[in-house]
Design a protein around this motif. Structure first.
Motif, PDB file in Angstrom:
ATOM      1  N   LYS A  11       0.842  -1.190   0.000  1.00  0.00           N
ATOM      2  CA  LYS A  11       0.000   0.000   0.000  1.00  0.00           C
ATOM      3  C   LYS A  11       0.876   1.237   0.000  1.00  0.00           C
ATOM      4  O   LYS A  11       1.869   1.316   0.733  1.00  0.00           O
ATOM      5  CB  LYS A  11      -0.917  -0.002   1.217  1.00  0.00           C
ATOM      6  CG  LYS A  11      -1.922   1.113   1.193  1.00  0.00           C
ATOM      7  CD  LYS A  11      -2.908   0.962   2.325  1.00  0.00           C
ATOM      8  CE  LYS A  11      -3.878   2.122   2.309  1.00  0.00           C
ATOM      9  NZ  LYS A  11      -4.816   2.038   3.423  1.00  0.00           N
ATOM     10  N   SER A  12       0.517   2.203  -0.795  1.00  0.00           N
ATOM     11  CA  SER A  12       1.268   3.448  -0.856  1.00  0.00           C
ATOM     12  C   SER A  12       1.215   4.181   0.478  1.00  0.00           C
ATOM     13  O   SER A  12       0.169   4.242   1.122  1.00  0.00           O
ATOM     14  CB  SER A  12       0.684   4.353  -1.947  1.00  0.00           C
ATOM     15  OG  SER A  12       1.213   5.650  -1.852  1.00  0.00           O
ATOM     16  N   SER A  13       2.329   4.750   0.887  1.00  0.00           N
ATOM     17  CA  SER A  13       2.350   5.515   2.140  1.00  0.00           C
ATOM     18  C   SER A  13       1.537   6.796   2.029  1.00  0.00           C
ATOM     19  O   SER A  13       1.179   7.397   3.028  1.00  0.00           O
ATOM     20  CB  SER A  13       3.798   5.843   2.525  1.00  0.00           C
ATOM     21  OG  SER A  13       4.399   6.658   1.528  1.00  0.00           O
ATOM     22  N   ARG A  14       1.215   7.218   0.809  1.00  0.00           N
ATOM     23  CA  ARG A  14       0.410   8.418   0.592  1.00  0.00           C
ATOM     24  C   ARG A  14      -1.090   8.137   0.526  1.00  0.00           C
ATOM     25  O   ARG A  14      -1.888   9.053   0.411  1.00  0.00           O
ATOM     26  CB  ARG A  14       0.836   9.107  -0.699  1.00  0.00           C
ATOM     27  CG  ARG A  14       2.238   9.646  -0.634  1.00  0.00           C
ATOM     28  CD  ARG A  14       2.198  11.100  -0.571  1.00  0.00           C
ATOM     29  NE  ARG A  14       3.536  11.643  -0.462  1.00  0.00           N
ATOM     30  CZ  ARG A  14       3.758  12.901  -0.228  1.00  0.00           C
ATOM     31  NH1 ARG A  14       2.761  13.735  -0.122  1.00  0.00           N
ATOM     32  NH2 ARG A  14       4.977  13.346  -0.118  1.00  0.00           N
ATOM     33  N   SER A  15      -1.485   6.880   0.586  1.00  0.00           N
ATOM     34  CA  SER A  15      -2.900   6.532   0.532  1.00  0.00           C
ATOM     35  C   SER A  15      -3.555   6.842   1.861  1.00  0.00           C
ATOM     36  O   SER A  15      -2.968   6.664   2.922  1.00  0.00           O
ATOM     37  CB  SER A  15      -3.084   5.046   0.219  1.00  0.00           C
ATOM     38  OG  SER A  15      -2.746   4.775  -1.104  1.00  0.00           O
ATOM     39  N   GLU A  23      -2.006   0.665  -4.462  1.00  0.00           N
ATOM     40  CA  GLU A  23      -0.918  -0.234  -4.119  1.00  0.00           C
ATOM     41  C   GLU A  23       0.124  -0.163  -5.218  1.00  0.00           C
ATOM     42  O   GLU A  23      -0.197   0.034  -6.386  1.00  0.00           O
ATOM     43  CB  GLU A  23      -1.427  -1.671  -3.982  1.00  0.00           C
ATOM     44  CG  GLU A  23      -2.352  -1.850  -2.804  1.00  0.00           C
ATOM     45  CD  GLU A  23      -2.897  -3.255  -2.701  1.00  0.00           C
ATOM     46  OE1 GLU A  23      -3.158  -3.682  -1.570  1.00  0.00           O
ATOM     47  OE2 GLU A  23      -3.069  -3.932  -3.738  1.00  0.00           O
ATOM     48  N   ILE A  24       1.369  -0.340  -4.827  1.00  0.00           N
ATOM     49  CA  ILE A  24       2.494  -0.284  -5.742  1.00  0.00           C
ATOM     50  C   ILE A  24       3.126  -1.676  -5.800  1.00  0.00           C
ATOM     51  O   ILE A  24       3.342  -2.303  -4.771  1.00  0.00           O
ATOM     52  CB  ILE A  24       3.567   0.717  -5.235  1.00  0.00           C
ATOM     53  CG1 ILE A  24       2.967   2.049  -4.807  1.00  0.00           C
ATOM     54  CG2 ILE A  24       4.678   0.884  -6.269  1.00  0.00           C
ATOM     55  CD1 ILE A  24       2.080   2.710  -5.773  1.00  0.00           C
ATOM     56  N   VAL A  33       0.822   0.064 -10.609  1.00  0.00           N
ATOM     57  CA  VAL A  33      -0.081   0.735  -9.675  1.00  0.00           C
ATOM     58  C   VAL A  33      -1.479   0.170  -9.862  1.00  0.00           C
ATOM     59  O   VAL A  33      -1.927  -0.017 -10.996  1.00  0.00           O
ATOM     60  CB  VAL A  33      -0.103   2.266  -9.921  1.00  0.00           C
ATOM     61  CG1 VAL A  33      -1.047   2.958  -8.951  1.00  0.00           C
ATOM     62  CG2 VAL A  33       1.294   2.857  -9.823  1.00  0.00           C
ATOM     63  N   TRP A  51       8.206   6.545 -13.524  1.00  0.00           N
ATOM     64  CA  TRP A  51       7.898   6.408 -12.103  1.00  0.00           C
ATOM     65  C   TRP A  51       8.574   7.512 -11.297  1.00  0.00           C
ATOM     66  O   TRP A  51       7.954   8.137 -10.441  1.00  0.00           O
ATOM     67  CB  TRP A  51       8.316   5.034 -11.594  1.00  0.00           C
ATOM     68  CG  TRP A  51       7.955   4.832 -10.157  1.00  0.00           C
ATOM     69  CD1 TRP A  51       8.802   4.738  -9.105  1.00  0.00           C
ATOM     70  CD2 TRP A  51       6.634   4.757  -9.618  1.00  0.00           C
ATOM     71  NE1 TRP A  51       8.106   4.596  -7.939  1.00  0.00           N
ATOM     72  CE2 TRP A  51       6.766   4.603  -8.220  1.00  0.00           C
ATOM     73  CE3 TRP A  51       5.364   4.801 -10.171  1.00  0.00           C
ATOM     74  CZ2 TRP A  51       5.667   4.500  -7.382  1.00  0.00           C
ATOM     75  CZ3 TRP A  51       4.269   4.688  -9.330  1.00  0.00           C
ATOM     76  CH2 TRP A  51       4.423   4.537  -7.960  1.00  0.00           C
ATOM     77  N   VAL A  55       6.560  10.279  -9.010  1.00  0.00           N
ATOM     78  CA  VAL A  55       6.798  10.456  -7.570  1.00  0.00           C
ATOM     79  C   VAL A  55       7.240  11.890  -7.276  1.00  0.00           C
ATOM     80  O   VAL A  55       6.786  12.503  -6.305  1.00  0.00           O
ATOM     81  CB  VAL A  55       7.826   9.424  -7.051  1.00  0.00           C
ATOM     82  CG1 VAL A  55       8.272   9.750  -5.630  1.00  0.00           C
ATOM     83  CG2 VAL A  55       7.244   8.023  -7.134  1.00  0.00           C
TER      84      VAL A  55
END
Length: 65
Positions: A11-15, A23-24, A33, A51, A55
């Motif tokens: 899971k993305s830390s920015r979600s 998810e990455i 993604v 990518w 980012v």
């Protein structure tokens, strides 16, 4: 170039915990993604340069509402 299936989904830390979860995953030459709440919908892939640019844009706030 042969395509590889994504591995190591995380899971993305920015979600957030609401509706914007992604998810990455890793692919041979970049990243994948997907929507963590609709994994069956598929995913998109990027190469390494795409990518890094993506980012960088996120960190710069280019996608903030």
């Amino acid at each position: 170039m042969s395509l590889s299936k994504p591995t190591g989904w995380r899971k993305s830390s920015r979600s957030t915990q609401q509706e914007t979860c992604v998810e990455i995953g890793r692919v041979a030459f970049g990243a994948a993604v997907r929507d963590s709440k609709d994994r069956d919908a598929g995913y998109f892939t990027t190469n390494g340069q795409q990518w890094r640019l993506f980012v960088t844009a996120i960190k710069a706030g280019r996608f903030e509402r």
